[in-house]
Scaffold this motif. Structure first.
Motif, mmCIF file in Angstrom:
data_model
loop_
_atom_site.group_PDB
_atom_site.id
_atom_site.type_symbol
_atom_site.label_atom_id
_atom_site.label_comp_id
_atom_site.label_asym_id
_atom_site.label_seq_id
_atom_site.Cartn_x
_atom_site.Cartn_y
_atom_site.Cartn_z
ATOM 1 N N ILE A 40 -34.029 -8.262 -42.597
ATOM 2 C CA ILE A 40 -34.481 -8.047 -43.979
ATOM 3 C C ILE A 40 -33.298 -8.085 -44.945
ATOM 4 O O ILE A 40 -33.359 -8.689 -46.028
ATOM 5 N N GLY A 41 -32.143 -7.424 -44.584
ATOM 6 C CA GLY A 41 -30.957 -7.445 -45.451
ATOM 7 C C GLY A 41 -30.413 -8.842 -45.614
ATOM 8 O O GLY A 41 -30.007 -9.251 -46.711
ATOM 9 N N ALA A 42 -30.409 -9.604 -44.495
ATOM 10 C CA ALA A 42 -29.938 -10.983 -44.585
ATOM 11 C C ALA A 42 -30.840 -11.805 -45.485
ATOM 12 O O ALA A 42 -30.364 -12.630 -46.282
ATOM 13 N N CYS A 43 -32.153 -11.578 -45.383
ATOM 14 C CA CYS A 43 -33.084 -12.301 -46.264
ATOM 15 C C CYS A 43 -32.863 -11.928 -47.723
ATOM 16 O O CYS A 43 -32.922 -12.786 -48.616
ATOM 17 N N ALA A 44 -32.612 -10.625 -47.967
ATOM 18 C CA ALA A 44 -32.339 -10.202 -49.346
ATOM 19 C C ALA A 44 -31.050 -10.853 -49.861
ATOM 20 O O ALA A 44 -30.969 -11.287 -51.019
ATOM 21 N N GLY A 45 -30.015 -10.933 -48.965
ATOM 22 C CA GLY A 45 -28.778 -11.602 -49.379
ATOM 23 C C GLY A 45 -29.009 -13.062 -49.665
ATOM 24 O O GLY A 45 -28.453 -13.624 -50.630
ATOM 25 N N ILE A 46 -29.830 -13.695 -48.812
ATOM 26 C CA ILE A 46 -30.150 -15.103 -49.047
ATOM 27 C C ILE A 46 -30.903 -15.261 -50.360
ATOM 28 O O ILE A 46 -30.675 -16.199 -51.134
ATOM 29 N N PHE A 47 -31.805 -14.314 -50.647
ATOM 30 C CA PHE A 47 -32.579 -14.380 -51.887
ATOM 31 C C PHE A 47 -31.659 -14.276 -53.109
ATOM 32 O O PHE A 47 -31.764 -15.051 -54.049
ATOM 33 N N VAL A 48 -30.751 -13.306 -53.040
ATOM 34 C CA VAL A 48 -29.832 -13.127 -54.168
ATOM 35 C C VAL A 48 -28.897 -14.327 -54.298
ATOM 36 O O VAL A 48 -28.645 -14.837 -55.398
ATOM 37 N N ALA A 49 -28.360 -14.806 -53.170
ATOM 38 C CA ALA A 49 -27.457 -15.952 -53.217
ATOM 39 C C ALA A 49 -28.170 -17.194 -53.720
ATOM 40 O O ALA A 49 -27.591 -18.000 -54.466
ATOM 41 N N ALA A 469 -17.094 -23.722 -60.435
ATOM 42 C CA ALA A 469 -16.210 -22.606 -60.085
ATOM 43 C C ALA A 469 -16.900 -21.572 -59.224
ATOM 44 O O ALA A 469 -16.264 -20.666 -58.710
ATOM 45 N N GLY A 470 -18.183 -21.677 -59.078
ATOM 46 C CA GLY A 470 -18.918 -20.701 -58.284
ATOM 47 C C GLY A 470 -20.380 -21.089 -58.220
ATOM 48 O O GLY A 470 -20.768 -22.200 -58.604
ATOM 49 N N PRO A 471 -21.210 -20.221 -57.703
ATOM 50 C CA PRO A 471 -20.892 -18.837 -57.329
ATOM 51 C C PRO A 471 -20.427 -18.734 -55.873
ATOM 52 O O PRO A 471 -20.583 -19.682 -55.096
ATOM 53 N N GLN A 472 -19.935 -17.611 -55.480
ATOM 54 C CA GLN A 472 -19.556 -17.325 -54.100
ATOM 55 C C GLN A 472 -20.749 -16.670 -53.413
ATOM 56 O O GLN A 472 -20.890 -15.453 -53.365
ATOM 57 N N ARG A 473 -21.616 -17.530 -52.878
ATOM 58 C CA ARG A 473 -22.875 -17.025 -52.314
ATOM 59 C C ARG A 473 -22.670 -16.279 -51.008
ATOM 60 O O ARG A 473 -23.582 -15.576 -50.546
ATOM 61 N N ILE A 474 -21.505 -16.437 -50.410
ATOM 62 C CA ILE A 474 -21.273 -15.754 -49.146
ATOM 63 C C ILE A 474 -21.204 -14.237 -49.338
ATOM 64 O O ILE A 474 -21.524 -13.470 -48.426
ATOM 65 N N LYS A 475 -20.826 -13.812 -50.508
ATOM 66 C CA LYS A 475 -20.702 -12.369 -50.758
ATOM 67 C C LYS A 475 -22.048 -11.662 -50.714
ATOM 68 O O LYS A 475 -22.211 -10.668 -49.990
ATOM 69 N N PRO A 476 -23.062 -12.090 -51.516
ATOM 70 C CA PRO A 476 -24.352 -11.379 -51.402
ATOM 71 C C PRO A 476 -24.995 -11.546 -50.021
ATOM 72 O O PRO A 476 -25.684 -10.649 -49.536
ATOM 73 N N LEU A 477 -24.738 -12.719 -49.360
ATOM 74 C CA LEU A 477 -25.304 -12.909 -48.030
ATOM 75 C C LEU A 477 -24.686 -11.919 -47.041
ATOM 76 O O LEU A 477 -25.398 -11.260 -46.263
ATOM 77 N N ALA A 478 -23.356 -11.773 -47.077
ATOM 78 C CA ALA A 478 -22.689 -10.828 -46.190
ATOM 79 C C ALA A 478 -23.074 -9.395 -46.533
ATOM 80 O O ALA A 478 -23.256 -8.551 -45.641
ATOM 81 N N ALA A 479 -23.203 -9.125 -47.831
ATOM 82 C CA ALA A 479 -23.581 -7.770 -48.240
ATOM 83 C C ALA A 479 -24.977 -7.423 -47.736
ATOM 84 O O ALA A 479 -25.228 -6.308 -47.251
ATOM 85 N N GLY A 480 -25.934 -8.375 -47.813
ATOM 86 C CA GLY A 480 -27.282 -8.111 -47.321
ATOM 87 C C GLY A 480 -27.319 -7.954 -45.818
ATOM 88 O O GLY A 480 -27.998 -7.067 -45.275
ATOM 89 N N LEU A 481 -26.556 -8.809 -45.105
ATOM 90 C CA LEU A 481 -26.568 -8.757 -43.648
ATOM 91 C C LEU A 481 -25.992 -7.431 -43.146
ATOM 92 O O LEU A 481 -26.636 -6.715 -42.356
ATOM 93 N N PHE A 482 -24.802 -7.098 -43.605
ATOM 94 C CA PHE A 482 -24.188 -5.863 -43.133
ATOM 95 C C PHE A 482 -24.883 -4.627 -43.705
ATOM 96 O O PHE A 482 -24.910 -3.572 -43.066
ATOM 97 N N GLY A 483 -25.452 -4.769 -44.894
ATOM 98 C CA GLY A 483 -26.194 -3.642 -45.450
ATOM 99 C C GLY A 483 -27.416 -3.312 -44.615
ATOM 100 O O GLY A 483 -27.706 -2.137 -44.340
ATOM 101 N N GLY A 484 -28.145 -4.365 -44.171
ATOM 102 C CA GLY A 484 -29.300 -4.121 -43.301
ATOM 103 C C GLY A 484 -28.894 -3.536 -41.974
ATOM 104 O O GLY A 484 -29.564 -2.646 -41.425
#
Length: 535
Positions: A40-49, A469-484
């Protein structure tokens, strides 16, 4: 079979929490829940990214030419010189350009709706699936354009914060150059906002250091200085008129010369007065022993020897009178007086033995006025008249000297006051001249302000970025994955802590205080067919 050993039982004071049991066993029990929350966290990160559109950064350079306008302050407006050759520093300029009001002005000029608008990532012809998905997500977050008008302060403030958050100002080290970067959702939008920021930055710098706000105060200070100068000059002229001196230096020299001349005249008059008094006293003594009438025989002639001794007596008596008016050593004066008195006594004895006249016919004698006495009386009268005139002259000279001294003292007083007042006039005149030059300078600077000239100049215009110049989508994806994952672990630990059942051998031994002999593995329930076969 393991024998029972009470010493092998766990200590009652041992810590009741076992990290291995809480974390590892809990994670093993809730592995499915942890996996679900991680997904679910990874999906949320993917959604935000996926909802983050591409960004582009436009870069420009501005140079600060610190001049006279930047060094203006309140003190310089009242004639106090500013010795500093430098104006505000680069940190001050960065702080000035970071004012939120500058960005709100740009937002109002460009329109809050346009600033807050996010470009449609699927607007071009080659839209990918990600772009179409982004368009759906962006549309869900977009605000109503009706609320984003330039008349809405909240919309303007929000748009200004958006521009401020996406703008970065960095001073170049050891230079007067500012590097300005603005990030937006399209190259054209980034350059357009950067171009608007250039004008807003120049206006803000010009408003902060505009000469107009100092110019009117400078005119008032100049007029006040002119009034002070004229007032000081008027007081100086009035004081000169009260003193009565036109040319103080020449008139003071004239008074000095007049005072010296009067001192000399008084000294000469006093010396002459002493001489007249001595001569008159000597003549008066000579008259004392003389008869008014004398008997003259016929054919009487003056005795030349008597006249010679008489002249010598008169000369000695005059010397004696002059000696009595002198000052000096008393012994010396007494010695000289005794010598003169002895000579006078000797001369008088000789005169007594001589006849003043000798007659050629003694039978024809007659009484006539004593001519010598008359001559001496006339001389005494003449001396008295000269003495009286000399006394009046001395009194007049003394009065003139007192008046001259008073005028000279007044001249010295006036000279001191004149110097103070001349210095004050010169100071006020210098201040007025300085403020006049300052006013003309500010007038020229104010004209530059009216023409829109700013010392913050654009040296490199905003460029059109060619790469994103961006965005750095890896950040919200990593944040969602590790957050979950962390959330699942936290839930598993809480579940493990809340379960009070005896599930593990070490827990059983610790809670019941007995030694566990053996453990029988969990046997799953048999299927009915398997149970028949076993029977």
């Amino acid at each position: 079979m393991t024998r029972y050993d009470p010493a092998a039982l766990p200590d009652e004071d041992e810590a009741p929490f076992d990290l291995k049991q809480i974390v590892l066993y809990g994670a093993a029990r809730s592995a499915r829940l942890i996996a679900i929350l991680t997904v679910i966290g990874a999906c949320a990160g993917i959604f935000v990214a996926a909802s983050m559109p591409n960004t582009f950064t436009s870069t420009m350079s501005m140079t600060l030419y610190s001049g006279v306008r930047e060094r203006q302050n309140v003190e310089s407006g009242v004639g106090i010189e500013n010795d500093s050759k430098w104006g505000p520093g680069m940190e001050d300029e960065v702080e000035l350009l970071s004012d939120p009001a500058v960005y709100e002005r740009v937002a109002k000029e460009l329109g809050p709706a346009w600033v807050l608008e996010v470009p449609d990532p699927a607007g071009n012809g080659s839209a990918t699936i990600l772009h179409r998905f982004q368009r759906i997500l962006i549309a869900m977050r977009a605000e109503s354009p009706d609320k984003l008008t330039a008349d809405n302060p909240l919309a303007v403030r929000k748009a200004g914060r958006r521009i401020l958050a996406n703008t970065r100002i960095a001073p170049v080290r050891r230079s007067a150059v500012l590097k300005i970067h603005h990030t937006a959702y399209s190259p054209e939008r980034a350059r357009k906002i950067a171009e608007a920021l250039v004008s807003a930055f120049q206006d803000r710098h010009r408003e902060q250091y505009q000469a107009e706000k100092h110019y009117h105060r400078q005119i008032r200070e100049r007029d006040n200085a002119f009034e002070s100068f004229k007032n000081a000059e008027k007081l100086y002229r009035e004081h000169r008129a009260d003193c009565g001196f036109i040319d103080l230096a020449k008139q003071k020299d004239t008074l000095f010369a007049a005072l010296q001349r009067l001192d000399q005249e008084l000294a000469d008059g006093r010396a002459r007065k002493v001489e007249i008094e001595a001569e008159a006293e000597a003549l008066q003594k000579a008259l004392t022993g003389m008869d008014e009438l004398v008997v003259l025989p016929a054919n009487l002639i003056a005795n030349p020897e008597f006249q010679e001794w008489q002249r010598r007596l008169f000369s000695l008596e005059s010397d004696l009178v002059l000696l009595e008016g002198k000052t000096g050593a008393k012994v010396t004066l007494d010695r000289e007086r005794q010598s003169i008195e002895r000579q006078i006594k000797s001369v008088r004895q000789r005169l007594e033995s001589l006849d003043a006249f000798i007659s050629t016919d003694p039978a024809a004698a007659r009484r006539v006025p004593n001519q010598e006495r008359l001559r001496l009386v006339a001389k005494v009268t003449e001396l008295h008249a000269e003495h009286a005139g000399l006394i009046k002259s001395l009194e007049s000279d003394a009065a003139s000297r007192r008046r001259t001294e008073e005028q000279l003292e007044l001249a010295f007083q006036c000279e001191t006051t004149h110097k103070v007042m001349e210095l004050e006039v010169a100071t006020e005149e210098g201040l007025y001249a300085k403020l006049t030059r300052k006013t003309k300078e500010l007038e020229g600077l104010a004209s530059l302000d009216e023409e829109g000239v700013s010392n913050l100049a654009l040296t490199i215009p905003p460029n059109l970025p060619t790469s994103k110049a961006g965005p750095q989508r890896i950040k919200p994806l990593a944040a969602g994955l590790f957050g979950g994952l962390f959330l699942g672990l936290a839930v598993a630990i809480l579940v493990q802590l809340s379960d009070r059942r005896l599930r593990y051998p070490d827990t059983l031994e610790r809670d019941l205080g007995i030694r566990l002999l053996t453990v029988v593995d969990d046997v799953p329930a048999l299927h009915p067919s398997q149970a028949d076969e076993a029977a």
